[in-house]
Design an enzyme around this catalytic site. Sequence first.
Site, short mmCIF file in Angstrom:
data_model
loop_
_atom_site.label_atom_id
_atom_site.label_comp_id
_atom_site.label_asym_id
_atom_site.label_seq_id
_atom_site.Cartn_x
_atom_site.Cartn_y
_atom_site.Cartn_z
N GLU A 199 0.80 -1.22 0.00
CA GLU A 199 0.00 0.00 0.00
C GLU A 199 0.83 1.27 0.00
OE1 GLU A 199 -2.96 -0.16 3.08
OE2 GLU A 199 -4.03 -1.77 2.10
N GLU B 213 -5.23 -8.61 0.63
CA GLU B 213 -5.96 -8.33 1.87
C GLU B 213 -7.43 -8.09 1.55
OE1 GLU B 213 -4.50 -5.07 4.35
OE2 GLU B 213 -2.43 -5.71 3.98
C1 BGP Z 1 -4.38 -2.07 5.32
C2 BGP Z 1 -3.02 -2.42 5.84
C3 BGP Z 1 -3.02 -3.42 6.94
C4 BGP Z 1 -4.19 -3.34 7.88
C5 BGP Z 1 -5.51 -3.11 7.16
C6 BGP Z 1 -6.66 -2.78 8.06
O1 BGP Z 1 -4.38 -0.74 4.90
O2 BGP Z 1 -2.21 -2.92 4.81
O3 BGP Z 1 -1.79 -3.36 7.57
O4 BGP Z 1 -3.98 -2.58 8.95
O5 BGP Z 1 -5.40 -2.08 6.21
O6 BGP Z 1 -6.60 -1.44 8.41
P1 BGP Z 1 -6.86 -0.89 9.84
O7 BGP Z 1 -5.94 -1.63 10.73
O8 BGP Z 1 -6.58 0.57 9.77
O9 BGP Z 1 -8.29 -1.16 10.13
#
Ligand code: BGP
Length: 505
Positions: free
Chosen positions: A170, A382
């Site tokens: 990201e 993800e």
């Molecule tokens: C993405 C990241 C992850 C994870 C996920 C959920 O942006 O790659 O590392 O954190 O989001 O986000 P959050 O933890 O802010 O809910």
Amino acid sequence: MKELQKTPFPESFLWGSASAAYQIEGAWDKDGKSPSIWDQYVRIPGTTYKGTNGDVAVDHYHRWEEDIDLMAEMGLKTYRFSIAWTRIFPNNMDEVNQKGLDFYQGIIDKCVAKGIVPMVTIYHWDLPQYLQDQYLGWEDRRIVADFKKYAETLFKAFGDKVKHWITLNEQNIFTGLGYQLAVHPPKYKNEDKIFYQVNHHAFLAHAEAVLSFADIVENGHIGASFAYTPSYATDARPLNAIAKQDYDDLRSYWWMDVYAYGRYPKAAFKHLEDNGLAPVVEEGDLDLFKKAAQIVDFMGINYYQTAMVEFADKNWVSGEGTMNTTGKKGTSTVTGTPGLFKNPQNPFLSTTDWDWTIDAEGIRYALRDINSRYDLPVVISENGLGAFDKFEDGKIHDQYRISFLQDHLLAVKQAMDEGVDVWAYCTWSFTDLLSWLNGYQKRYGFVYVDQHEEVENPSLNRSKKDSFYWYQEAIATKGMSLYQGNGAVNKISELEVLKASSKEA
Ligand code: BGP
């Protein structure tokens, strides 16, 4: 274009789950590891929810064997995890820390022994603090050579067993949140010029790593993981359609075009030049991008939600763009760029407690868009639902998570039926873990971890949620279980709604 076929997912489909070093490992100063920019950032008062940090996280550093045993019990086909740069080169870019390499070697060997394909993310945001101190990290072109060296070290150490590599996680998020919104390190506010330059360096670093990969790793695959938030224009007014194009160019294709084609979107580049924001591009940079693009063989996407786009007049005041990091629904505000676009809430979609839209059809849209635009296979690196979990009768009955994942998986399958080549689907996340800004109460895992904000000495014990067994069954049946029961019955696609309403009319 095609209705969902109730057929199994392909034999080769990688049913996976993902994590990131800072969010799970803990042991922040063990075995030679030095501080990353996150280790330092979380210590600034007010930066994270209730001051949470990853010092202990979910203690994966000491419990990785138990965690991988649980993955094997589930039948997971791939595990995506990241490597902490600060364990490999803790003090400088000359000396490798063998203990750091050993830690990840253990994880890789155990995954392979259990039949789990390791998928390694080289960089998931935890830059060594000493590189930030020495030359401001991503702001300086020196980062490119250092990243290349770090990546090469990993390819040489692990390339015999690791065949799936992700360069950067990201890039759009760590730069946007770090250099525009001031909620990630280095906490810069609206530094748009620096933001684009930092991104240019990150593209160069990605490209150099990709070229090195091609020299070092045999029969492997490499790409980047992009946080793709596809967009819908708010209505059919042409101005809103153009606003959507601007949003797509500046928020999505700016990254994906470089990874896949090795070039920046033209209209967006012109816009940045006109506004004095375009990055300095040196001779040879674009050639390097192009060479790397020819090697990249999948598009990695992290998909959570979609955005709605409406034209924003140049006098529109965007406000602070407050993010909801508390889980109190409705506390985030509309963001956008005056003169281009804004992103109001989509009235057709519900949201999570953290105000993220819930849109399973959006993942199908994302996959089809990538297929048409880039003709690349996709790794969904993800996808998941952040939610509060509560024990009832000693168990976590997370039907909301099951429904969310089930609807998304069925939408993925439909896109595959429509011709998209999807290699892998990784849920976020396997165990519960630290959510960067949102503490431990925003949970994503199949496995509950007894870790909390404001609880001293939590047990850190693991317990399986209902979703663990649900995913286990989906994997064992190659997805056939998804067509029975709740999710499949509940899934009402836009098309079905349209069909139903046209029959009524
Ligand atoms: C993405 C990241 C992850 C994870 C996920 C959920 O942006 O790659 O590392 O954190 O989001 O986000 P959050 O933890 O802010 O809910």
